[in-house]
Design a protein around this motif. Structure first.
Motif, mmCIF file in Angstrom:
data_model
loop_
_atom_site.group_PDB
_atom_site.id
_atom_site.type_symbol
_atom_site.label_atom_id
_atom_site.label_comp_id
_atom_site.label_asym_id
_atom_site.label_seq_id
_atom_site.Cartn_x
_atom_site.Cartn_y
_atom_site.Cartn_z
ATOM 1 N N PRO A 168 -21.726 73.711 -38.591
ATOM 2 C CA PRO A 168 -22.486 72.685 -37.871
ATOM 3 C C PRO A 168 -23.020 72.773 -36.677
ATOM 4 O O PRO A 168 -22.419 73.839 -36.080
ATOM 5 C CB PRO A 168 -21.513 71.618 -37.953
ATOM 6 N N PHE A 169 -24.296 72.691 -36.371
ATOM 7 C CA PHE A 169 -24.861 73.131 -34.948
ATOM 8 C C PHE A 169 -23.977 72.798 -33.812
ATOM 9 O O PHE A 169 -24.054 74.013 -33.188
ATOM 10 C CB PHE A 169 -26.281 72.549 -34.830
ATOM 11 N N CYS A 170 -23.550 71.825 -33.552
ATOM 12 C CA CYS A 170 -22.805 71.425 -32.485
ATOM 13 C C CYS A 170 -21.515 72.347 -32.273
ATOM 14 O O CYS A 170 -21.112 72.826 -31.205
ATOM 15 C CB CYS A 170 -22.403 69.978 -32.256
ATOM 16 N N LYS A 171 -20.831 72.467 -33.559
ATOM 17 C CA LYS A 171 -19.668 73.324 -33.513
ATOM 18 C C LYS A 171 -20.007 74.739 -33.334
ATOM 19 O O LYS A 171 -19.391 75.415 -32.622
ATOM 20 C CB LYS A 171 -19.045 73.344 -34.879
ATOM 21 N N GLY A 172 -21.042 75.096 -34.056
ATOM 22 C CA GLY A 172 -21.731 76.599 -33.792
ATOM 23 C C GLY A 172 -21.917 76.875 -32.276
ATOM 24 O O GLY A 172 -21.548 77.940 -31.895
ATOM 25 N N LEU A 173 -22.636 75.902 -31.829
ATOM 26 C CA LEU A 173 -23.005 76.245 -30.159
ATOM 27 C C LEU A 173 -21.736 76.136 -29.398
ATOM 28 O O LEU A 173 -21.724 77.037 -28.581
ATOM 29 C CB LEU A 173 -23.966 74.856 -29.755
ATOM 30 N N ALA A 174 -21.006 75.341 -29.772
ATOM 31 C CA ALA A 174 -19.414 75.765 -28.749
ATOM 32 C C ALA A 174 -18.863 76.731 -29.139
ATOM 33 O O ALA A 174 -18.475 77.369 -28.112
ATOM 34 C CB ALA A 174 -18.689 74.343 -29.267
ATOM 35 N N LEU A 175 -18.789 77.321 -30.206
ATOM 36 C CA LEU A 175 -18.283 78.529 -30.548
ATOM 37 C C LEU A 175 -19.060 79.710 -29.896
ATOM 38 O O LEU A 175 -18.339 80.585 -29.475
ATOM 39 C CB LEU A 175 -18.277 78.769 -32.093
ATOM 40 N N THR A 176 -20.132 79.534 -29.980
ATOM 41 C CA THR A 176 -21.194 80.715 -29.323
ATOM 42 C C THR A 176 -21.017 80.799 -27.926
ATOM 43 O O THR A 176 -20.706 81.625 -27.277
ATOM 44 C CB THR A 176 -22.777 80.180 -29.518
ATOM 45 N N MET A 177 -20.663 79.505 -27.326
ATOM 46 C CA MET A 177 -20.623 79.550 -25.714
ATOM 47 C C MET A 177 -19.262 79.927 -25.140
ATOM 48 O O MET A 177 -18.902 80.263 -24.213
ATOM 49 C CB MET A 177 -20.803 78.043 -25.073
#
Length: 472
Positions: free
Chosen positions: A244-253
């Motif tokens: 999921p985009f939001c989860k992926g963005l959190a993992l990326t950061m």
């Protein structure tokens, strides 16, 4: 990957750089001297435009990550769909409307549209690197081809724009030194005729340049579509689910290598944007090189274009972190140009700056696939994270560039910049010197310091490659 497919992929990215280069070098001086917008309003246009492009990045990443596979791929439809709208918005960005009161709104609208649409192109296009091949050397080679063509695109954009519009900024009145009795008029009387008429020579040459670059844009996209075949995710199993985009963005950061890489090149790209955005103004008003700025811009970009293959060989032999030292070369020479504005020195500085700019352009895009591979190894059963990495990286670089350009234009307004006059005040000249010399130097040094802590080495890259091959 064949040479033909790498070349077609590289050519596809050039038009974005052609248009972006013309805007980076000439939009600020166009808004100030041709459209006669105040420096404050010009800073608003530049800042809000860049921010709109930056905000579009995560939005584009979100929708692209949700896209389904089609006959021509998952990323390619986005590239094709936004191209005609990008061309139209770019053309009207350089059109001088017949009304005066609404000009700020006009340029703000079309610059924001252009920035947002180029984002919708850049995110899928840059992420396409991960879907050309599974081999790191192939991807690095494709990236080197791409950066060579993008630097050539930057050269073509600046050269075309510079040669076509040079006559709009040259006045015989400013080529001679002022006599004792004409000092006041030299400082306060506009030397370039007021181009408020949309049919004036200055407005016409900018529209001609916009039409030529729009044609180049269309040609490059056709070559990309015909010459590149997008592959599906080679590592993903059918049972794997898209992150999921939001989860992926959190993992990326939270991913350490990515945070350090993004922070480092955020500062370095801001420094390069400041150099690009203020170089023509500096040559025109602070260095007495009014009649040479287009040739100096071409020198910078020719140097950058021919040195990309050198940097590719260098990083293959000595490592990517070691190649970052080349970015610092421009610092002493830029300081020399500011303190000793000599014509011969200016060309030498332009040549060395091109070498540094080539390194700053090639390295982040060459290192980002390594970060994505490292993330893949730590999260082996997720897919679709590539666009999240690329969209968030472009977001940070655009946001930082927008802040830098907005502050620089606002600084010129605060110190009393006046459009069209032969010689600006001493405060304006000092501001331009700081924007070309001291500020970029500080940003580059900070960026390189952060890069010292980047954890991915050549040894860890090889280990990741072997682990991914085993996973595959």
């Amino acid at each position: 990957l064949t040479v033909c497919s790498k070349l077609c992929y590289a050519i596809g990215g050039a038009p974005n750089q052609v248009a972006g280069s013309a805007a980076s070098f000439f939009l600020q001086i166009y808004l100030l001297d041709i459209a006669h917008i105040t420096p404050f309003h010009a800073s608003l246009v530049l800042f809000i435009g860049k921010v709109s492009g930056a905000v579009t990045d995560p939005v584009a990443g979100f929708f692209i990550s949700k896209s389904r596979w089609t006959k021509i791929g998952r990323l390619m439809p986005w590239v094709l769909a936004c191209t005609p709208f990008t061309i139209v918005s770019y053309f009207f960005m350089w059109y001088l409307p017949p009304f005066v009161l609404g000009r700020v709104a006009w340029y703000l609208t079309f610059y924001c549209l252009f920035q947002a649409l180029t984002t919708l192109f850049q995110v899928p296009y840059s992420a396409l690197t991960m879907f050309l091949s599974t081999d790191q050397k192939d991807r690095d080679s494709a990236t080197a081809y791409r950066m060579t063509m993008e630097v050539l695109g930057t050269l073509i954009g600046a050269a075309l724009q510079g040669q076509i519009v040079a006559s709009a900024h040259v006045s015989p009145h400013c080529t001679v030194s002022p006599s004792v009795n004409t000092t006041d008029s030299w400082h306060s009387t506009p030397s370039i005729p007021d181009p408020s008429d949309p049919l004036s020579h200055q407005a016409k040459v900018y529209m001609i340049a916009a039409g030529v670059i729009a044609g180049v844009y269309l040609l490059g996209i056709v070559v990309l579509f015909l010459g590149v075949k997008e592959r599906d995710d080679p590592y993903a199993l059918k049972s794997d689910r898209a992150i999921p985009f939001c989860k992926g963005l959190a993992l990326t950061m939270k991913h350490g290598p990515y945070v350090k890489l993004a922070a480092s090149f955020l500062l370095i790209s801001t420094a390069v944007q400041l150099e690009q955005g203020n170089f023509v103004l500096f040559c025109t008003h602070a260095a007495g090189l009014r009649n040479h700025f287009q040739y100096l811009v071409v020198t910078i970009l020719v140097s950058a274009a021919v040195s990309v293959p050198f940097w590719q060989k260098f990083l293959q032999r000595f490592g990517k972190k070691c190649a970052a030292c080349g970015i610092s070369w421009m610092i002493p020479f830029a300081v020399m140009l500011v303190t000793i504005p000599n014509l011969i020195l200016a060309y030498f500085v332009a040549f060395v700056s091109g070498l540094s700019i080539a390194a700053s352009l090639l390295l982040p895009w060459s290192m980002l696939p390594d970060v994505v591979d490292n993330f893949r190894l730590q999260n082996p059963h997720g897919k679709g994270h590539e666009t999240i990495f690329y969209s968030s990286y472009v977001f940070f670089t655009k946001l930082s560039a927008g802040i830098g350009l907005g502050i620089s234009a606002a600084g010129l307004g605060f110190t009393g910049y006046k459009p069209g006059i032969c010689r600006q005040s001493d405060d304006v000249i000092l501001t331009l010197k700081l924007l070309i010399g001291a500020v970029p130097a500080i940003l580059i040094l900070l960026g390189l310091f952060i890069l010292l802590f980047y954890p991915i080495t050549e040894e860890s890259r090889k280990e990741t490659k072997l682990a991914l091959e085993e996973l595959r």
